[in-house]
Design an enzyme around this catalytic site. Structure first.
Site, short mmCIF file in Angstrom:
data_model
loop_
_atom_site.label_atom_id
_atom_site.label_comp_id
_atom_site.label_asym_id
_atom_site.label_seq_id
_atom_site.Cartn_x
_atom_site.Cartn_y
_atom_site.Cartn_z
N HIS A 242 0.85 -1.20 0.00
CA HIS A 242 0.00 0.00 0.00
C HIS A 242 0.88 1.24 0.00
CE1 HIS A 242 -3.19 2.83 1.07
NE2 HIS A 242 -3.98 1.92 0.56
N GLU A 297 -7.80 -5.39 -0.65
CA GLU A 297 -8.32 -6.15 -1.78
C GLU A 297 -8.30 -7.65 -1.56
OE1 GLU A 297 -9.82 -4.29 -3.40
OE2 GLU A 297 -8.75 -2.71 -4.45
N1 COA Z 1 4.00 -7.50 -4.80
C1 COA Z 1 5.32 -7.51 -5.01
N2 COA Z 1 6.12 -6.46 -4.82
C2 COA Z 1 5.54 -5.33 -4.39
C3 COA Z 1 4.17 -5.23 -4.15
C4 COA Z 1 3.38 -6.37 -4.36
N3 COA Z 1 2.08 -6.39 -4.16
N4 COA Z 1 3.88 -3.99 -3.74
C5 COA Z 1 5.03 -3.31 -3.74
N5 COA Z 1 6.04 -4.12 -4.13
C6 COA Z 1 7.44 -3.77 -4.26
C7 COA Z 1 7.69 -2.93 -5.50
O1 COA Z 1 7.96 -3.73 -6.61
C8 COA Z 1 8.83 -2.08 -5.08
O2 COA Z 1 10.03 -2.80 -5.24
P1 COA Z 1 11.33 -2.08 -5.88
O3 COA Z 1 11.64 -0.96 -4.91
O4 COA Z 1 12.34 -3.16 -5.91
O5 COA Z 1 10.89 -1.57 -7.21
C9 COA Z 1 8.64 -1.88 -3.59
O6 COA Z 1 7.82 -2.96 -3.15
C10 COA Z 1 7.97 -0.58 -3.26
O7 COA Z 1 6.78 -0.48 -4.04
P2 COA Z 1 6.19 0.88 -4.61
O8 COA Z 1 5.87 0.63 -6.04
O9 COA Z 1 7.05 2.04 -4.27
O10 COA Z 1 4.92 1.00 -3.76
P3 COA Z 1 3.70 1.91 -4.12
O11 COA Z 1 3.47 2.72 -2.94
O12 COA Z 1 3.82 2.65 -5.39
O13 COA Z 1 2.64 0.76 -4.40
C11 COA Z 1 0.70 -0.41 -4.65
C12 COA Z 1 1.42 0.63 -3.82
C13 COA Z 1 -0.65 -0.70 -4.02
C14 COA Z 1 0.50 0.15 -6.07
C15 COA Z 1 1.55 -1.70 -4.74
O14 COA Z 1 1.82 -2.18 -3.44
C16 COA Z 1 0.92 -2.77 -5.61
O15 COA Z 1 1.11 -2.75 -6.82
N6 COA Z 1 0.17 -3.74 -5.00
C17 COA Z 1 -0.49 -4.77 -5.76
C18 COA Z 1 -1.83 -4.25 -6.32
C19 COA Z 1 -2.87 -4.07 -5.24
O16 COA Z 1 -3.04 -4.90 -4.36
N7 COA Z 1 -3.60 -2.95 -5.36
C20 COA Z 1 -4.66 -2.60 -4.42
C21 COA Z 1 -4.23 -1.45 -3.57
S1 COA Z 1 -5.36 -1.13 -2.25
#
Ligand code: COA
Length: 355
Positions: A242, A297
């Protein structure tokens, strides 16, 4: 510059506060735990709408008018739903909502609040070759959705779900809705912007793929191996991570509790918990410096599956709840009278010769 605008404060709001460090969600002064499972969706929407509509009636009258709005929306659009049912359910619902009047008064807001609850069950049924079931003005909002789906179980759990997702700070879809409202466009335009943003898998599109993941793991029979392979390919595990929470998403446990109210889900829940644990172990091992926990989710997927929604419609059910927040935020933004218009930094060459 932050590409994702993280840590940028772009609005002041009385609506909700996402306390990421401690895993708390506050909605108009109430912690989520005081609302989910205790308040109805109608009461929660009324709470969110308070101060944003000049002629807001009391909560009981508001619920009655929402019931009447469900009937109104159905009658206005019934004959036009046929072509919409050829589209994926979410897109059909969005197209149907685009037909509603685009103004900013309470009747407009009530129609938009009612619309996903009316259109989604109707489209799901029509896609299955069944007739749409008319709304009932006197039923509770969640109970009417279950009824229009042609089912009888799960109204309470769905109500808890709708309350749980009704608002959540300046998430991507709420921001999109506020940007549109800041131009003084109507509420339908704001809600359509919210619907567009919610659809993506990084926001509201995740719960369908959660079911795909669970099904694929069940077939393979080895959670850890499936998860490692997905992460090796650079995939994200849906239902984890998140932007704001640095601890467990407080909505997760509200939904898990509601899920337990369904009979016959014990085995599915135990399996999901084992996958959740394997996913958390893998994420913690691979990203020890980043807190990656279960998000809303993951258990949303199981709850909506138990309530009888097909997985392709899960994001539409999310919209059914979040539309309350979009409408309140749109009004709050419009009342500031200030256009949202950030700046961009131009990074091309300053001038180029014409070819
Ligand atoms: N699975 C695997 N790796 C994940 C992850 C996940 N669900 N969520 C984050 N990461 C990893 C990223 O790849 C990143 O790694 P890196 O630094 O090596 O590139 C690191 O953790 C940090 O992630 P970041 O993209 O900065 O986090 P964010 O704040 O932009 O992402 C989300 C938030 C929700 C977009 C992300 O966690 C995600 O894509 N989750 C899966 C989709 C989901 O469940 N969405 C519903 C949200 S309520």
């Amino acid at each position: 510059m932050n590409n994702g605008l993280e840590d940028v404060v772009a609005a002041e709001t009385v609506l909700s506060d996402v306390r990421g460090a401690v895993g708390q969600l506050i909605i108009r002064g109430y912690p989520l735990s005081a609302l989910a499972g205790h308040w109805t969706f109608e009461q929660t929407a009324h709470l969110l709408f308070t101060d944003f509509f000049a002629d807001l009636p009391d909560a009981a009258e508001f619920a009655a008018r929402l019931g009447a709005a469900r009937v109104d929306v159905f009658e206005r659009t019934q004959e036009l739903l046929g072509p919409m049912s050829k589209l994926p359910a979410y897109d059909g619902m969005r197209a149907a909502m685009a037909m509603l009047p685009d103004d900013t008064a309470l009747p407009d807001a009530l129609r938009l609040l009612a619309a996903p609850a009316v259109f989604l069950p109707a489209l799901i049924r029509m896609q299955a070759g069944d007739e749409a079931i008319e709304p009932s003005a006197n039923a509770g909002h969640a109970a009417d959705v279950i009824r229009m789906l042609g089912r009888s179980d799960g109204a309470r759990a769905l109500d808890t779900y709708l309350v749980t997702v009704s608002d959540h700070g300046l998430n991507a879809s709420t921001f999109a809705a506020r940007v549109v409202a800041s131009t003084q466009a109507g509420l339908t335009s704001s809600v359509l912007a919210g619907l567009g943003a919610l659809k993506g898998p990084l926001h509201g599109g995740a719960p369908g793929p959660v079911i795909d993941m669970l099904d694929a793991i069940a077939e393979e029979g080895d959670s850890a191996r499936w998860i490692d392979r997905a992460l090796d390919k650079g995939e994200r595990l849906m239902g984890f991570g998140h932007r704001i929470y640095r601890t467990r998403d407080p909505r997760t446990d509200a939904l898990k509790a509601a899920l337990r109210s369904f009979g016959g889900v014990d085995a599915r829940l135990r399996f999901a918990e084992s996958v959740e644990q394997a996913a958390l172990d893998a994420l913690h091992r691979r990203k020890p410096d980043r807190v990656l926990e279960t998000n809303v989710e993951f258990y949303t997927a199981l709850l909506l599956e138990a309530a009888g929604f097909p997985k392709h419609a899960f994001t539409g059910v999310f919209a059914m709840g979040r539309v309350a927040g979009w409408l309140a935020h749109a009004r709050e933004q419009a009342l500031t009278g200030r256009l949202i218009r950030p700046a961009s930094r131009y990074v091309e060459a300053l001038t180029k010769d014409a070819a």
